[in-house]
Design a protein around this motif. Structure first.
Motif, short mmCIF file in Angstrom:
data_model
loop_
_atom_site.label_atom_id
_atom_site.label_comp_id
_atom_site.label_asym_id
_atom_site.label_seq_id
_atom_site.Cartn_x
_atom_site.Cartn_y
_atom_site.Cartn_z
N ASP A 30 1.50 -1.24 0.40
CA ASP A 30 -0.40 -0.16 -0.06
C ASP A 30 0.68 1.26 0.19
N ARG A 48 -5.63 -2.28 -4.35
CA ARG A 48 -5.15 -3.04 -3.85
C ARG A 48 -5.99 -4.64 -4.63
N VAL A 58 -0.58 -4.27 -6.25
CA VAL A 58 -1.84 -2.84 -5.68
C VAL A 58 -1.57 -2.68 -7.63
#
Length: 84
Positions: A30, A48, A58
């Protein structure tokens, strides 16, 4: 000199399975995605996702019309990755 490597298949499979639920791995993905989106400029977003092997990942993509235009004309994501 030859080196022979013998993989512990069960251990490798467990490692790959555990990536999906490892909070540190998800946080790292992330953070890197957000960093890349920020370097690309306004209008780029992070999502995601999992691929077919159930591995986390991602996706950074242009979400607005302006960002899509900047991506086409200036290759913003490639430049944000260091591609020039």
């Amino acid at each position: 000199m030859t080196v022979r490597v013998i993989l512990n298949r069960e251990g490798v499979a467990r490692f790959l399975r555990d990536q999906k639920s490892n909070p540190k791995m998800l946080a790292l993905l992330d953070a890197e995605g957000k960093r890349l989106a920020a370097r690309a400029g306004p209008g780029f977003e992070v999502e995601r996702k999992e691929n077919r092997q159930n591995r986390p990942g991602v996706r950074v993509f242009p979400a607005t019309r302006e960002a899509k235009k900047a991506q086409v004309e200036q290759n913003r994501l490639g430049r944000a990755l260091g591609g020039g």
